[in-house]
Structures are given as structure tokens and as C-alpha cells.
Scaffold this motif. Structure first.
Motif: not given
Length: 532
Positions: A113, A133, A136, A140, A157, A159-161, A166
Motif C-alpha cells: 500500500t 481523481q 487515478k 488506470e 486498486e 482510490t482517490a480522496d 492510495t
């Protein structure tokens, strides 16, 4: 911020089309081409009070897998980062250590991670803000279409915040951040899209408004660049594969700067008003063996060829001292470099004895060894865009004749066709072997069973086991120790033949500042590039 799209700007596109039309008309246009130089002011001209810059380069072409500026296309994506169009999350310092670029920091939470925090206030040339985002979406897409990136990163995987990304990997990837800093890791706006010509919206100091494979590209200033104001208004990158043409274009001031000048020409630019920026790199010139070739399956034959290559003469005479003899893939300055492994001595007599031990003798006195009625002939495949490679082919051809091997040189820009068909025995190429500052890159791209560039089918059980161990090792010193063992393994097998490491030089004309050679050979056009 108002959103803009680089491929929806009629004025800029019309300007670039007009300029490109001039580029393509050769001498009559007053700018250099692949065929010859122009006869007008060219680079010294400034239009409408703008700063216009002309840059000659040998590498922007399909032959080098640089057909556009889309980092997700082809093998590397170097054009995107070299010409100031795109940037990665982290970059490399002069000592090849990671430092923040688009990202502020990262944390390795556990072996699988990675949490990356992005800088605030950065936008793409499309006008979209760079957030988690956007990153990401970019990564991807990268791993969907780019096989090497998919294999390197092993992303499971994302993820975006907000400004945080992450990333979880399928298995531990100790060099993960190093891989993300490879040119294919340039962050581009997938919402804006990728044009049919391979143009993208990046975050760099310049945006491309015209991209023409094998000819060049036109760049304009990114008015909203986040890290300072670019000093030039327009840059014309012109692909010039002929060394004499590039030399004359620099002398006549049609070019403001050039990358890839012949070594014999460099002394012409050692005095004012010119300047030369040089640096030792990990770009290595080496030979890949085709293990489908029956004669080369014999280690004595491979060792004979390696022993008969005069690396000192090649680097000091043919390269005019712009390189150093290579033992393995990494230069001596690296902690896992040449000084750590056993060197191959240049010895023609030993090479002849090795061939004799393998059953190759000159039975018909024609100067070439034969076996079972067949002359030992090596089909040497290489390409012309790296000026050193045709010189290496000539050098090898002469030295192999000394030990009775007939070398037939195929110097072509279409090497991929021959590699795929198998119509070759030895392929000589040039590659930056440690562009991420980490040794694993070379092995995973060239030496493993599943490597994308293991064209010759090299295999070693020992090397496969060492790579499995390296892929789980996070400690830098231990990775270096493993790398030395891995280099020695392929050297003991004579699995590849290493000849030289490159000293890279870029020449700037009068009044040019900010063009600096870098050890990784990535960063060329930056916001600091200027012409007074």
C-alpha cells in the motif's frame, strides 16, 4: 478556472500548421531537414516580438519508439517528459534520488500500500485541476494499455480522496515509486483525452500544438504553468537524423540548440558563443543474443565474440572519448556498477582458441571459420538513429574478421520487423539501463522469461530466483548486492555482450541558457530554457 483544450485553439493550431509546413519544405523554408540545411536566418528570427526557439533532435521518430507525446503509447513515453509536455509525481535529482514533483510526499503504509499526497494548485493545460481523481484515471488507463507499466506496477486498486491517492498492489513492489517516475508515469488529463495524433494535456511548461511523427513537433508556452513562467513562447523541435545536417544547422544558427550531434563535430562547439552540457549516463550500448541461432547456443562462441570486441578503441577512438568501456549494464559510478563485477579482457588469440574448442576452424583457407561445411556468419542487426550503433557495427565487423567470423550488418530503422521474424543473430541497441535509479529495471525489461524486450529468449534459473528475491527486497543496500549477483550471472553466461556507457552532450548556441544534460536522459526542455 476557465477550461481550455490544446486541440481546440484555432489560432495556435493554424500557426503551428504554418510553421510545420515550413519545416517540411526543407531548404526552401530556411530551416533544417533530414536532407539538408536552409539558407535564411531561421533560429535567429523572432516573430511578432515573441521568443522562438529551434531545437534539433535525433530521437523524435518511430524508430526510437517516440512517435508522439502520449506517454501511454509505445514502450517509454520519453517525448512527453523530454519536451516539457508532461511531468511525473516524483522526479530524479542529479544524484538519481527521488524528489517531489507533482506530488508532495508519499508513504509506504505496508508492503502493498502506497499513499501519495499531491501538491495543491496544479492544473493541466486543459484547465482541469490535478487531483487524486485525475491521477487515478491516468494510472488506470496506463495499466490498461501499457504492458510494461502493468507488469512493473502490479496495481490492484486505486482510490482517490481530494489530493490523496492510495494505491494497493497485487504483490510487493519495492521500486514502485521509482517506476511511477518513469516517463510512462507522466500524469495526463484523461478527461480531455488523447488526440488521434497522440497529443495530450499535461502539466508541463509547454503544450504541443502540432505533432508529426519522424518530423518534429511545435510547442507553445503554458501560460498557467504552476512552477514558474516559461521563458520561451514557441519551440520547434525538429527531427534531424543526419549528423552533418545538424552540425551545419548549428553553425549557421538555424538551430538554437541540438541533441545528438556527431562526436566528431563536438570540438567545433567548444568555444564561445557555443556551450556544451555533458554528463555520464547509464545509457549502455550492448548486444542481445538470439538463442534460436544454433552456433550461439555454444557458450564458447558467445565468449569468443565478447573477447574479440575492442571496447577501449570503440569508446576512445570511434566515440572520441564520449563513453567508457562497459563490463556490464551499469556504469562504475553506480553502487551496483562495473567495478563490482569481473571484466572481460580483449584477447583475439583467446577468442580464436575458443572458436577452435567449439569446432570452428578455417578448413578452406578463405579467412573465415567453418564447421560441417558451413561458414560462421553472424547477422548483426542495429539501427541508425543512435550515431554510435553503426560505428559499433563497423568496429565489430572488423574485429570479428580477425578471428574468422563473417559479420553481415543490417543497419535499419525497421528493427522490429526483423526481431519479430527472427531474421537476426545479434541485435545491438542502446538503452538507459537504470533510468529510475534502481537496478531491477534492466533485468525485468530484458533478462527474465517474461521480459518485454527479451527478444533473444535468454533464460537462467539462477537469475529467475535472484529476481524473485529482489522483487521482495525493500532495503536499498541489499538490492544493490542482489543486482551485483544478477549482473555476474548474465556475464558468466555471456547472455548479453556489453560494450560502452554513454557520455551525453547537448550543444547550445549563442545566448541560450537552461539546457542541461541529466544522468537519466529525461529532462531536456524545462521552464528554465531561455534565449537572449
Amino acid at each position: 478556472m476557465r477550461r481550455k483544450s490544446l486541440w481546440k485553439r484555432p489560432a495556435a493550431v493554424l500557426l503551428s500548421l504554418a510553421v510545420t509546413a515550413g519545416m517540411l519544405t526543407g531548404c526552401g523554408a530556411g530551416s533544417p531537414s533530414n536532407e539538408g540545411g536552409g539558407d535564411t536566418a531561421g533560429a535567429s528570427e523572432e516573430k511578432s516580438g515573441e521568443k522562438v526557439f529551434y531545437y534539433g533532435d535525433t530521437t523524435f521518430n518511430a524508430e526510437n519508439d517516440e512517435s508522439d507525446v502520449n506517454p501511454h503509447n509505445g514502450y517509454a513515453g520519453w517525448a512527453c517528459i523530454r519536451y516539457g509536455v508532461g511531468e511525473t509525481l516524483f522526479k530524479y535529482s542529479d544524484s538519481m534520488e527521488l524528489e517531489p514533483w507533482l506530488a508532495e510526499k508519499y508513504e509506504n503504509v505496508d508492503k502493498n500500500t502506497w499513499v501519495i499526497t499531491l501538491k495543491e494548485g496544479i492544473t493541466f493545460t486543459s484547465g482541469r485541476g490535478v487531483d487524486g481523481q485525475a491521477v487515478k484515471e491516468c494510472l488506470e488507463h496506463l495499466t490498461q494499455v501499457h504492458e510494461r507499466a502493468k507488469g512493473d506496477l502490479k496495481i490492484q486498486e486505486i482510490t482517490a480522496d481530494g489530493q490523496t491517492v492510495t494505491i494497493k498492489t497485487k504483490k510487493p513492489v519495492p521500486a514502485f515509486m521509482n517506476y511511477l517516475s518513469d516517463p510512462y508515469g507522466c500524469i495526463i488529463d484523461m478527461e480531455a483525452g488523447i488526440t488521434q495524433e497522440g497529443n495530450v494535456s499535461g502539466t508541463g511548461p509547454y503544450q504541443a500544438v502540432e505533432v508529426i511523427t519522424d518530423q518534429g513537433l511545435t510547442l507553445v508556452k503554458n501560460e498557467d504553468y504552476w512552477d514558474g513562467t516559461p521563458k520561451l513562447d514557441t519551440i520547434h523541435v525538429q527531427t534531424i537524423t543526419d549528423g552533418d545536417t545538424m552540425t551545419m544547422s548549428m553553425q549557421s544558427k538555424e538551430l538554437d540548440a541540438a541533441y545528438g550531434l556527431p562526436y566528431a563535430s563536438l570540438p567545433l562547439f567548444e568555444q564561445e558563443p557555443y556551450s556544451i552540457s555533458s554528463v555520464e549516463t547509464s545509457r549502455s550500448f550492448f548486444a542481445t543474443i538470439n538463442y534460436e541461432t544454433e552456433a550461439l547456443q555454444d557458450v564458447n562462441v558467445r565468449k569468443a565474440i565478447a573477447s574479440a570486441i575492442d571496447r577501449e578503441n570503440f569508446t576512445q577512438v570511434l566515440m572520441d572519448g564520449n563513453g567508457s568501456p562497459a563490463v556490464g549494464p551499469f556504469p562504475e559510478s553506480f553502487p551496483f556498477g562495473d567495478s563490482k563485477v569481473a571484466a572481460e579482457e580483449y584477447d583475439l588469440e583467446a577468442a580464436r582458441e575458443l572458436l577452435s574448442d567449439a569446432g570452428w576452424e578455417d578448413t578452406d583457407d578463405d579467412g573465415y571459420v567453418d564447421k560441417d561445411g558451413e561458414k560462421l556468419t553472424i547477422r548483426w542487426l542495429t539501427y541508425p538513429s543512435r550515431q554510435e550503433l553503426p560505428l559499433l557495427a563497423e568496429s565489430v565487423q572488423a574485429s570479428m574478421k580477425e578471428i574468422g567470423i563473417d559479420v553481415q550488418v543490417n543497419n535499419t530503422p525497421n528493427t522490429e520487423d526483423f526481431l519479430e521474424s527472427g531474421d537476426w543473430d545479434i541485435f545491438a541497441s542502446a538503452m538507459v539501463t537504470a533510468p529510475t535509479g534502481d537496478p531491477e529495471y534492466f533485468f525485468t525489461t530484458h533478462c527474465m522469461d517474461d521480459s518485454s524486450k527479451n527478444w533473444g529468449g535468454y533464460h537462467s534459473d539462477k537469475l529467475e530466483k535472484l529476481e524473485q528475491k529482489m522483487s521482495r527486497t525493500f532495503d536499498t543496500d541489499k538490492r544493490s548486492e542482489l543486482a551485483v549477483q544478477m549482473v555476474q550471472t548474465i556475464l558468466d553466461d555471456y547472455g548479453f555482450i556489453f560494450v560502452s556507457h554513454l557520455k551525453m552532450s547537448m550543444v547550445s548556441g549563442e545566448g541560450v541558457t537552461g539546457l542541461t544534460a541529466h544522468p537519466c536522459d529525461y529532462y531536456e526542455i524545462t521552464a528554465d530554457l531561455d534565449k537572449n
